[in-house]
Design a protein around this motif. Sequence first.
Motif, PDB file in Angstrom:
ATOM      1  N   ASP A 197      -3.554   3.470   0.753  1.00 51.51           N
ATOM      2  CA  ASP A 197      -3.073   2.155   1.154  1.00 51.51           C
ATOM      3  C   ASP A 197      -2.288   1.580  -0.016  1.00 51.51           C
ATOM      4  OD1 ASP A 197      -2.640  -0.018   2.815  1.00 51.51           O
ATOM      5  OD2 ASP A 197      -4.574  -0.946   2.460  1.00 51.51           O
ATOM      6  N   THR A 198      -1.716   0.422   0.165  1.00 50.06           N
ATOM      7  CA  THR A 198      -1.009  -0.246  -0.919  1.00 50.06           C
ATOM      8  C   THR A 198      -1.753  -1.533  -1.198  1.00 50.06           C
ATOM      9  OG1 THR A 198       0.999   0.572   0.126  1.00 50.06           O
ATOM     10  CG2 THR A 198       1.271  -0.944  -1.683  1.00 50.06           C
ATOM     11  N   ASP A 248      -3.281  -5.531   8.243  1.00 50.58           N
ATOM     12  CA  ASP A 248      -1.838  -5.484   7.992  1.00 50.58           C
ATOM     13  C   ASP A 248      -1.075  -6.075   9.176  1.00 50.58           C
ATOM     14  OD1 ASP A 248       0.421  -4.679   6.508  1.00 50.58           O
ATOM     15  OD2 ASP A 248      -0.651  -2.826   5.970  1.00 50.58           O
ATOM     16  N   SER A 304      -2.448   5.067   5.235  1.00 49.54           N
ATOM     17  CA  SER A 304      -3.464   4.572   6.177  1.00 49.54           C
ATOM     18  C   SER A 304      -2.815   4.015   7.438  1.00 49.54           C
ATOM     19  CB  SER A 304      -4.318   3.494   5.512  1.00 49.54           C
ATOM     20  OG  SER A 304      -3.501   2.460   4.996  1.00 49.54           O
TER      21      SER A 304
HETATM   22 MN   LIG Z   1      -1.709  -1.296   4.271  1.00 48.48          MN
END
Ligand SMILES: [Mn+2]
Lengths: 257, 257
Positions: free
Chosen positions: B154-155, B113, B38
């Motif tokens: 995403d993470t 982020d 992302s």
């Molecule tokens: Mn992220």
Amino acid sequence: MKLNGVADLPEIRPGDDIAALVAERAALEPGDVLTVASTIVSKAEGRTADLADYPVSGRAQEIADRIEAVAGEEKDPRFAQAVLEESTELLIDCPFLLAETRFGHIAPNAGVDRSNVPDHDLLLLPKRPSESAKRIRAGLAQQGIEDVAVIVTDTCGRSFRHGQRGVAIGWAGMPASRDWRGEHDRDGHELGVTVQSVVDELAAAANLVTGEGAGGTPAVVVRDWEFGDHAGSNELFRAVEDDFVRQALREWSFDDT
Amino acid sequence: MKLNGVADLPEIRPGDDIAALVAERAALEPGDVLTVASTIVSKAEGRTADLADYPVSGRAQEIADRIEAVAGEEKDPRFAQAVLEESTELLIDCPFLLAETRFGHIAPNAGVDRSNVPDHDLLLLPKRPSESAKRIRAGLAQQGIEDVAVIVTDTCGRSFRHGQRGVAIGWAGMPASRDWRGEHDRDGHELGVTVQSVVDELAAAANLVTGEGAGGTPAVVVRDWEFGDHAGSNELFRAVEDDFVRQALREWSFDDT
Ligand SMILES: [Mn+2]
Ligand SMILES: Nc1nc2c(ncn2[C@@H]2O[C@H](COP(=O)(O)OP(=O)(O)O)[C@@H](O)[C@H]2O)c(=O)[nH]1
Ligand SMILES: Nc1nc2c(ncn2[C@@H]2O[C@H](COP(=O)(O)OP(=O)(O)O)[C@@H](O)[C@H]2O)c(=O)[nH]1
Ligand SMILES: [Mn+2]
Ligand SMILES: [Mn+2]
Ligand SMILES: [Mn+2]
């Protein structure tokens, strides 16, 4: 990075030596990661059970009655009893059971399974999956196969999202997570994401090959993946003090009025 | 199944055509799955922001003050404001922010982020990641590359467990999940696990290659994996009615007394 299912594993029976069965069928190399579905680890460890083994306590009867009333279909209180005996805490008791196993994993029904178990009603999770992983790893070493990490996997739901995914419940020969703390991003800033649970990611990857059905590929070899030059961490299951979802669930109860 | 990072992608800038940049660097084949972090989708879509863009509301100030008191370190209320503006619901407001994004994903800080963003303070998640995936897929088709599924990743952390893992937040060209309902296990019984969230498993697998740091491999090609002959489902994010964890979190609040 490559993933290959180990072909032609037989139906696993109590006492079977999974390391030997895998070593006969897959040319493992140093640096490989071997994932093994908990289902066959449990079968090899004799972790089958029958509903008749679980005389029903008052609590199990109460749980089954309430779920039955809410779900509108018959629930066997002996199954609730099995889940109670496999767990140290029930986080949700209605409309389904979410429980913490003795080794710290939180899963629906404490991971007690009714699929892929011939001749018995139930399959319990391995008692200490990281010790199971260690034993399989030692078994591989006995076959002359050194430096292979082993992950015992299960399939499990996830908060906020539909569906189940492969997760790690035990591991040996590698840390659970890459710890990125102190490393930097492309612009020299400290990273926001700090701990990458690679055993869970490897279990999820392997589950794409394993599947859930009658496919019969419970072991997967991961090759050409490297943990890399990072610090490692072995903590996977949260303690209750820093587990806010667990704290919230302790206070919550399903509204069945 | 094989996973290969797409090498040598440049720093992505607003307006960049990710499909074209990937197609120049990877020989994609029909049946491949392309995962894209992302982070680069957001950069291409200009989803950067600066703290100065977020005049602080009373609620954001209150959130920042409380977290600051609990955490004992300075918190910028403009960051809390950015998270509020990116979300439709705050599930946890202390000691960290857990929020639902407009497209239904639940993540710490609504996925806002502070890493890997040059020249700006913040990177927001793509507005509609499944539409982003669709656009990238259409872009590949324009390059003559047909039949490639695209997953935007995403993470993200996970309840009950330490660490973060790759997850899918958008997808196109494939269903989110394999639906095993009605299929049978090795003994002919109906399966217990019924819905396998393969987009999340693919995102987790890709994240093993991508990593979190300065590595610079935000796109991964998955080859020789098949969805197989299963029903599909496209529901990934739970609705609140059947999301007990969300219900519990709504009633819970952090005890900072
Ligand atoms: Mn992220
Ligand atoms: N060869 C073989 N495959 C098995 C056996 N038991 C289960 N499987 C396969 O292992 C895979 C995973 O099974 P599953 O019940 O989903 O395991 P879990 O995710 O650990 O609960 C499926 O492909 C099953 O068909 C067995 O005894 N022998
Ligand atoms: N080539 C390239 N790599 C990037 C860029 N931005 C981030 N990355 C890399 O993409 C990967 C994933 O970044 P991350 O911030 O963890 O993305 P997220 O998981 O989607 O939040 C890391 O390997 C970064 O180094 C970029 O603009 N160009
Ligand atoms: Mn299982
Ligand atoms: Mn499974
Ligand atoms: Mn990441």
